[in-house]
Motif scaffolding. Structure first.
Motif, short mmCIF file in Angstrom:
data_model
loop_
_atom_site.label_atom_id
_atom_site.label_comp_id
_atom_site.label_asym_id
_atom_site.label_seq_id
_atom_site.Cartn_x
_atom_site.Cartn_y
_atom_site.Cartn_z
N ALA B 3 35.88 39.09 45.13
CA ALA B 3 34.60 39.49 45.74
C ALA B 3 34.67 39.27 47.24
N ILE B 4 33.79 39.96 47.96
CA ILE B 4 33.69 39.73 49.40
C ILE B 4 32.63 38.65 49.62
N VAL B 5 33.06 37.59 50.29
CA VAL B 5 32.20 36.42 50.43
C VAL B 5 31.82 36.23 51.90
N VAL B 32 31.86 46.38 38.21
CA VAL B 32 31.64 47.29 39.34
C VAL B 32 32.76 48.33 39.44
N GLU B 33 32.37 49.60 39.56
CA GLU B 33 33.36 50.67 39.73
C GLU B 33 33.47 51.13 41.17
N PRO B 326 40.38 50.06 49.09
CA PRO B 326 40.23 49.12 47.97
C PRO B 326 39.38 47.93 48.39
N LEU B 327 38.71 47.33 47.43
CA LEU B 327 37.90 46.14 47.71
C LEU B 327 38.71 45.07 48.42
N ALA B 328 39.97 45.00 48.06
CA ALA B 328 40.84 43.98 48.65
C ALA B 328 40.90 44.09 50.17
N GLN B 329 40.62 45.27 50.70
CA GLN B 329 40.62 45.45 52.16
C GLN B 329 39.21 45.36 52.74
N THR B 350 36.61 50.34 46.34
CA THR B 350 36.86 50.37 44.90
C THR B 350 37.53 49.07 44.48
N PRO B 351 36.93 48.33 43.55
CA PRO B 351 37.54 47.06 43.10
C PRO B 351 38.86 47.36 42.36
#
Lengths: 351, 351, 351, 351
Positions: B3-5, B32-33, B326-329, B350-351
């Motif tokens: 998650a983004i915190v 989450v999509e 991507p969510l990671a970024q 996108t997760p």
């Protein structure tokens, strides 16, 4: 001057009649540049017994240049290009102040004459070389020179009538809407429903040519000669029915269909002309909390909202013109329009 | 889960945090999509002193599949694809019954916590692999399978916010409208103004790229770095001023400009976020009978009107997406969006 | 003729001035039967630097008999008893057609003069033996003979202004409403809120006499010199706040109080006159989705709704009259009204 | 428990029936404290062929204490004194979300059963010692303890129905209004028209006793057995006709009269129950631009507006109660009400 004169059932003649003259301080006289035949002119054409004393000039869709002007006119000047609202209001009475010019007791002389052009000798029509417009400050609208006659002509009646359908039916953003009828008024009702943000506009008409034109304009076509209209509309709306229904044909039985396809709390507007009492399937209206509305158009109210759309290129009313003829061929024009010949949709006449 | 915190000013980190769990009978848990970064997330990003106790998951624009479900949820089922309204209402209190879910005292615990996702630990955000949605029957909306995630995603917040701008400003057929701001919310306000039948939509933005995009969408562009905005708008409207003005930037001084360009009786809506008192040029508002409105969005009210427009192809919300990551970024996405880098308009994750 | 003439700060004099004459075809000349001093006349009284070139006749609340008439006037005749709207519109321009006569660029000569009686030499006031009314068909209203002058007089301005407050605040059946101010305009706003079906009308005023009168008219009195206004209003509404708030004093700080006592989604109307920029506590407006509205009154719009209430005995505007004096004592009347002496609420003058 | 049971035409019997039980998680069970007989119960009484399988408990106007409660009910607790809306909605479907609970397909099982209490065995009625209320959070309303049962009882149906008449007819400040019918619903429509600021409320009824009561409540009485109703109403309105007409009897021929007495642009609302198609004099509706509206009441929408009026003493619904009887005399009560005996207006029953 030359004009189309009503002589009774299916008898319109292009004749020479006396020139109009200013009769009141608030009149103007227009030299007509463009005029058109309306579906309600066909009501006259089809009437079995003549309306009043025949012999009057017909037509209530017209525009032109101001040629003469009464002394109390303040906002219109000689040389202005103007159109006239089809319904005539005095602008002062309680009904006009509320925006119901069509209910003006002054212009209608207490209901004694139609306060519409071209339905009696009192307010002679505009399918002519010239026409007198009473209460000109109220009923004339100046036109931007950069717009063509044809772009503006339908502001006199059928474009506001179509728009009124969407007003009476309270069409709003995201609505699903059905319009019965793809004639000139129905076509404008459909287009106005799109302009107001309808998500889906379903168009119903048994005339394959008109239906194809509606489909080309982006409507969802339904052909009552091939499909069960009620079932098809419910299917198109996931069983829910539409938010708003506009009857633009003038057939009493369509009011019942309208009730069946409209969702609880929806609105039914009837802008087709029905001149007799109608049987309303009341339990449907009652159980579904439907509103039923109708009325004569008041272009004075709607023109300020519609003209900017034409000016900015968001609405092109010429899309419905199918035929252009000289005024001298007025009789042929009526015959063609009455017979739905030659895939006619709208005929414009030039004096 | 990932998650983004939020950790404070300009410090968002992609981290592993404990999975969400169902806390109440009326909750659901979404996998989450798709999620997105909103301009109001940037308010958080730019805040000098940290909001509350940092460390919570951010994000209030997201959709996904229902993975788990509380026992009192009746209308949502496991496996449904749903989006969640950014503001959270209980659906029962007087404020919710009036449609002001954003004023829900139940969800906000009497004003003690923001009843919006991603601004506290109470309602953790959706820039994550999963999210808990409270009062799910009220705040979740099932999505038609034939629509893509990206077509629906902005119904969570910014599309309704843009539409709310046109509601608060009472944009109606034939209006001339100005929208200050061509960011994501401004872009949707402009598009919605068109959908409601505005004759002319004037778009103002100093960012040349955003302004060019607005022009490409059919708006009339005005660049405040090159033109006198007030003079130009009056010129565009023949000196009359616009019927409706929408501020979608969040700058107090634009409220004064809005008053200057709006006609007597017109409406000014402020949907840009302004978090301090503002000085209003009252005599202009008074002399011109202007209305001034603002507010938090209630997507619950607008989604039923907006979703059909997407379904029928009249509105394509994906038009504003400029970047997909991507969510990671997530951290890089925030940095780019905050810096207006790379002509960014809207970033989808996108997760 | 005799008239009250403005000479600068706290200097109104009863003098003999030249008789008015018809200047335009659309004018009428009234022989004044009754006139009154308005709170906005006191703004003039208190102004430090004189408004324009002093020496003009003041007063915009008056009625009388038509004595002379321009040639283009159609609906008013010599001998009619009429009142005139305080704001003057041409009735034809876009702003007038929308009902914003106060924004009439024709009557205000493009904003060059106040289009209100009694604030310049262009439209001399009605605290006089006679007055000229321009665009008489638009701005004059005939009065039923069975109603007294005093029953009708306040239709010129303050009764419509009070009613406008309830319109701008959208007061509807069952609402809880607060009105700041129990002066003449506040009193009418309160009465109109009752007439529209408010369940509860809370009246706030530091003047004990005025507050007691409000209580006697059925309002719930709140005295800001003795009570915490915000706390008391929240208590009276079970913590919820009111649906609608009307500021009828003209103090910027009351706008902030209004925001605090109004429920989410409620409306704030400011009908008190504030002539400087004001600081608005924007976060409250934003978080509570409040509407903020103000404006000059357009009695032309409201008179048709208010006159029937007087005719049928549902509304008695004479309830606010506290003093009756001859016009010759105009100076004393101003002094008393400005000083709030003698428990004055409203002074009527007879020429 | 004791209850009034329907056995067919003119056959209502007080009998012992099985106690109600909670059937669903969202139900509550009320111990009835007060109930009443509605005009629509008389429709059942007069029906020639029995409705469905007779033997069910009747009555849809009732209030009481919560005795038992389903596990998913969140807002109502045991011991609460509540009333129930006569129409039953699920609160979740598209129709309920729009405020048309009466069109709820969930509660009506797709239209298979009336979603009203007391018209089938599915939703047994409240003329009983106890009653089951489904979707209790949606359909129950808690009552302030300081209000009496009788003050609140009519919020279940006929007070909202009367108010709905004024909503559908868009009654606003200064309107002239006619209400056909001085029965319980007509009486409330009249009172609500006054509350909304009608200048004049004309009441029409052939029953001299009811008409006298209406006159005593401040209405202008018109007796159709002695006067030409249309001529009289036109006379009372200076020939103009009324702004709004409410039919509260349920006779198709009154719709035609309504059209005749309503001004151009006016509104006609039909809240009397008409269960067959009706012939509408369409040309009058068309020429006068009249709106025609009807529908089932949704008390859920109106109660929040009406309850504060009762709380603040502006509306006293007990004014229509003419008889109070024990539930055990239910049969006699029906006979008296059906026969208009003993100048009955409204009968309240106590279990």
């Amino acid at each position: 001057m030359k004009a189309i004169v009503y002589h009774g059932k299916e008898d319109m003649r292009v004749e020479t009649v006396p020139d109009h003259v200013i009769q009141s301080d608030t009149d103007v006289l227009l030299r007509v540049e463009r005029t058109a035949i309306c579906g309600s002119d066909l009501h006259l054409w089809h009437l079995d017994s003549p309306l009043g004393s025949a012999g009057f000039v017909v037509g209530h869709e017209f525009l032109g240049r101001v040629e003469d002007i009464g002394s109390a006119v303040t906002d219109i000047a000689k040389g202005d290009r103007v159109l006239a609202s089809c319904t005539i209001g005095c602008g002062r009475c309680a009904s006009c102040r509320r925006g119901f010019y069509s209910g003006c007791a002054v212009a209608s002389q207490g209901g004694a004459v139609p306060n519409v052009f071209g339905f009696s000798a009192v307010y002679g029509g505009g399918q002519a070389e010239a026409v007198r417009v009473p209460f000109a400050d109220v009923n004339c609208f100046k036109l931007p020179e950069r717009l063509s006659d044809e772009q503006c002509l339908f502001l006199t009646d059928i474009l506001p009538t179509g728009f009124m359908g969407t007003e009476l039916a309270e069409v709003s953003t995201g609505d699903r809407v059905v319009v019965f009828g793809c004639g000139p008024v129905g076509a404008f009702a459909q287009r106005c429903a799109q302009l107001r943000g309808a998500a889906q506009v379903i168009a119903v008409d048994p005339d394959a040519g008109r239906l194809a034109r509606a489909a080309a304009r982006g409507m969802v076509p339904v052909d009552p000669t091939r499909e069960d209209v009620v079932a098809r509309i419910l299917e198109l709306t996931g069983g829910a029915g539409v938010d708003a229904t506009i009857e633009a044909v003038g057939k009493a039985e369509l009011v019942a269909q309208a009730a069946m396809v409209t969702r609880p709390g929806g609105k039914v507007a009837v802008i087709g002309v029905i001149l007799a009492p109608i049987e309303v399937p009341w339990p449907i209206f009652f159980n579904k909390n439907l509103a039923l509305r109708t009325g004569l158009v008041n272009p004075q109210v709607y023109i300020p909202h519609l003209l900017p759309l034409i000016e900015e290129g968001r609405l092109d009313p010429t899309e419905i013109i199918s035929h252009r003829l000289p005024l001298a061929q007025g009789r042929e024009a009526y015959e063609m329009f009455a017979a739905h010949r030659d895939n006619v949709l709208k005929v414009v006449l030039t004096p």
